[in-house]
Write an enzyme that holds these catalytic residues in place. Structure first.
Site, PDB file in Angstrom:
ATOM      1  N   LYS A 193       0.883  -1.170   0.000  1.00 14.55           N
ATOM      2  CA  LYS A 193       0.000   0.000   0.000  1.00 14.55           C
ATOM      3  C   LYS A 193       0.918   1.217   0.000  1.00 14.55           C
ATOM      4  O   LYS A 193       1.650   1.455   0.963  1.00 14.55           O
ATOM      5  CB  LYS A 193      -0.884   0.003   1.261  1.00 14.55           C
ATOM      6  CG  LYS A 193      -1.787   1.229   1.378  1.00 14.55           C
ATOM      7  CD  LYS A 193      -1.449   2.007   2.648  1.00 14.55           C
ATOM      8  CE  LYS A 193      -2.063   3.371   2.739  1.00 14.55           C
ATOM      9  NZ  LYS A 193      -1.701   4.321   1.711  1.00 14.55           N
ATOM     10  N   GLU A 206       9.324   1.727  11.016  1.00 18.03           N
ATOM     11  CA  GLU A 206      10.464   2.587  10.686  1.00 18.03           C
ATOM     12  C   GLU A 206       9.920   4.003  10.584  1.00 18.03           C
ATOM     13  O   GLU A 206       9.311   4.371   9.587  1.00 18.03           O
ATOM     14  CB  GLU A 206      11.095   2.125   9.380  1.00 18.03           C
ATOM     15  CG  GLU A 206      11.559   0.678   9.495  1.00 18.03           C
ATOM     16  CD  GLU A 206      12.239   0.154   8.235  1.00 18.03           C
ATOM     17  OE1 GLU A 206      12.683   0.964   7.424  1.00 18.03           O
ATOM     18  OE2 GLU A 206      12.308  -1.069   8.100  1.00 18.03           O
ATOM     19  N   CYS A 218      14.473  10.341   5.835  1.00 18.02           N
ATOM     20  CA  CYS A 218      14.274   9.880   7.218  1.00 18.02           C
ATOM     21  C   CYS A 218      15.540  10.095   8.020  1.00 18.02           C
ATOM     22  O   CYS A 218      15.495  10.457   9.187  1.00 18.02           O
ATOM     23  CB  CYS A 218      13.869   8.421   7.235  1.00 18.02           C
ATOM     24  SG  CYS A 218      14.987   7.361   6.327  1.00 18.02           S
ATOM     25  N   GLU A 275      10.655  16.557  14.434  1.00 20.15           N
ATOM     26  CA  GLU A 275      11.112  16.335  13.067  1.00 20.15           C
ATOM     27  C   GLU A 275      10.686  17.516  12.197  1.00 20.15           C
ATOM     28  O   GLU A 275       9.526  17.925  12.229  1.00 20.15           O
ATOM     29  CB  GLU A 275      10.512  15.036  12.527  1.00 20.15           C
ATOM     30  CG  GLU A 275      11.077  14.651  11.177  1.00 20.15           C
ATOM     31  CD  GLU A 275      10.617  13.271  10.711  1.00 20.15           C
ATOM     32  OE1 GLU A 275       9.426  12.957  10.879  1.00 20.15           O
ATOM     33  OE2 GLU A 275      11.447  12.524  10.176  1.00 20.15           O
TER      34      GLU A 275
END
Ligand code: NAP
Length: 461
Positions: A155, A229, A263, A362
């Site tokens: 997905k 993750e 990331c 972040e």
């Protein structure tokens, strides 16, 4: 009918859309995957590996379509040529270690006993992928999962809605059976309903912390194995003996490449006081060289962020930090293409501290904060002062010192004199809110299979 849409950051218009799959059809697709898994797992490993690599090769043949399609979907400049280097490197590496990683662990093979641990595929593996490196993040799990004998349902992110479709097309055209690797267009509710119905034997989710929480909640009580993750706030630490130019080059690239949407992008940098002024000056010059613009223009080196709402987060964090005393060093006049929307100028902030969201949350954009430090102890404390832990990049000529500091860091990967790279031979993993589990390397194969113990007694006496 619900549509899943990719709004292009290039012009703010719908670039692609697909109808979301209804739950009943999605369940049928999962049932087909489950059925196909038995015969797929019975094929020799060599054959599975060859078919996966043929799929990778077929995707490489589509480069002329893949590159502009990525630019339209998530804004990566065409000059960078897609993700084929990492995509191929990871696929080839996991292919090269598959036999070793999956071989039984033999404890005893004697006249009296056979005792060993074999590795079995989980069954149906569900891969939920993000848009920031849409091919590379997906292949980390898709390739080893298929090689290990699982079937895979992918997905993909709405922002990169065409990526899953294209990957599956390439693999199927190369000979992977259609039920073995399927792409489904799923909305969040259907995704959660499938997970809650125990459709999958293992789920690998790559994405935000919030998304990871939703997946964990959906899986609660099903005992489905999860690899998570998630986000990061990766630090760099430049020591007094560092190669300054190399540090500036790698850390600034790590902070801003892909418009900072990595990331393991560098989001905060701690520099020893003896190098601080020079580091800041060179970093500002480095970043000022970017050419922000339309990613389809080969001259563009910095594209728009994937979505104007991601750029808004970066803008808000910068504004908040500046209101609390931070200084923004990049002159906005250098980047007239900054439109207040998805096209965002890069930024370097100094006079920052950890009371600012910019240094804690972040950012996921082309902006980085730089702080002066006096010692390894101070740098270590600051690097660990985060809810995330994906990578940390240490700059020194002394490998022993880096290893010593590295042992004190709460992180998944310790780099010395490099950053922002996934080594397929090493385990990609995180700590704290960056998630759990691990992909790539031999351990990645272990996470995509389960152990089965054989204890065979050959004599009855
Ligand atoms: P995201 O919004 O969490 O989405 C990731 C994927 O999960 C997409 O396919 C998304 O689908 C799906 N998703 C999100 N919430 C869901 C829910 N409640 N139910 C079902 N599916 C859900 O993350 P992103 O913005 O795409 O990616 C950026 C984030 O990924 C950053 O935080 C980055 O650090 C992290 N990341 C981590 C790694 C790593 O290795 N640790 C690697 C790459 C990226 P939709 O798009 O349809 O919402």
């Amino acid at each position: 009918m619900t549509m899943i849409r990719c709004i292009s950051p290039v012009n703010g218009e719908v670039y692609a859309e697909r109808p979301a799959m209804p739950l009943e059809l999605a369940k049928q697709a999962v049932a087909q995957a489950r059925l196909a898994q038995k015969s797929w797992a019975k094929r020799p490993l060599d054959e599975r590996v060859k078919l996966v690599l043929a799929g990778v090769a077929r995707l490489n043949e589509m480069v002329d379509e893949v590159v502009p399609e990525l630019a339209w979907q998530m804004g990566r400049p065409v000059r960078y040529g897609g993700e084929f280097k990492g995509f191929n490197e990871r696929s080839n590496y996991v292919a090269s270690i598959a036999a070793d990683a999956l071989k039984p662990l033999v404890v005893e093979e004697s006249d009296r006993f056979e005792r060993r641990i074999e590795r079995e595929p989980h069954g149906v593996v569900f891969v939920i992928a993000p848009w920031n490196y849409p091919y590379m993040t997906a292949i980390n799990t898709v390739a080893p999962a298929l090689m290990a004998g699982n079937t895979v349902i992918l997905k993909h992110a709405s922002q990169t809605i065409l990526v899953g479709e294209r990957m599956v097309r390439a693999f199927v055209e190369a000979g992977v059976p259609a039920d073995v690797f399927q792409n489904l267009f799923l909305d969040h509710d259907t995704t959660a309903a499938l997970i809650a119905a125990r459709s999958f034997d293992f789920i690998n989710f790559t994405g935000s912390v919030e998304g990871g929480r939703s997946i964990e909640r959906a899986a609660a009580g099903t005992f489905t194995g999860l690899g998570l993750e998630l986000g990061g706030k990766d630090p760099g630490y430049v020591m007094e003996d560092a190669d300054l130019d190399a540090a500036v080059d790698t850390l600034m690239d790590g902070a801003t490449y892909n418009s900072g949407q990595c990331c393991c992008g560098i989001e905060r940098i701690y520099v020893h006081e003896s190098l601080y002024d020079a580091f800041v000056e060179k970093s500002v010059a480095w970043v000022s060289n970017y050419k922000l613009g339309n990613p389809l223009d080969p001259e563009t080196t910095l594209g728009p962020m994937a979505n104007k709402r991601f750029a808004a987060t970066v803008r808000n964090q910068i504004a908040d930090a500046v209101s609390k005393g931070a200084k923004a060093l990049i002159d906005p006049r250098l980047f007239p293409q900054d439109d207040g929307g998805a096209y965002l100028a890069p930024q370097v902030l100094v006079d920052v501290d950890h009371s600012m969201e910019f240094m804690r949350e972040e950012t996921f954009g082309p902006a980085v904060g730089i702080m002066k430090v006096k010692s390894d102890a101070e740098a270590t404390e600051l690097m660990n002062d985060s809810q995330y832990g994906l990578t940390a990049s240490l700059w020194t000529k002394d490998a022993e010192r880096a290893a010593r500091i590295g042992r004190d860091l709460e992180t998944g990967t310790v780099f010395m004199n490099r950053a922002d790279y996934l080594d397929p031979a090493l385990c990609w993993t995180g700590v704290k809110e960056t998630g759990r589990g691990g992909s790539l390397s031999i351990l990645g194969f272990h996470n995509l299979t389960r152990p089965k113990s054989f204890h065979l007694k050959k004599v009855t006496a």
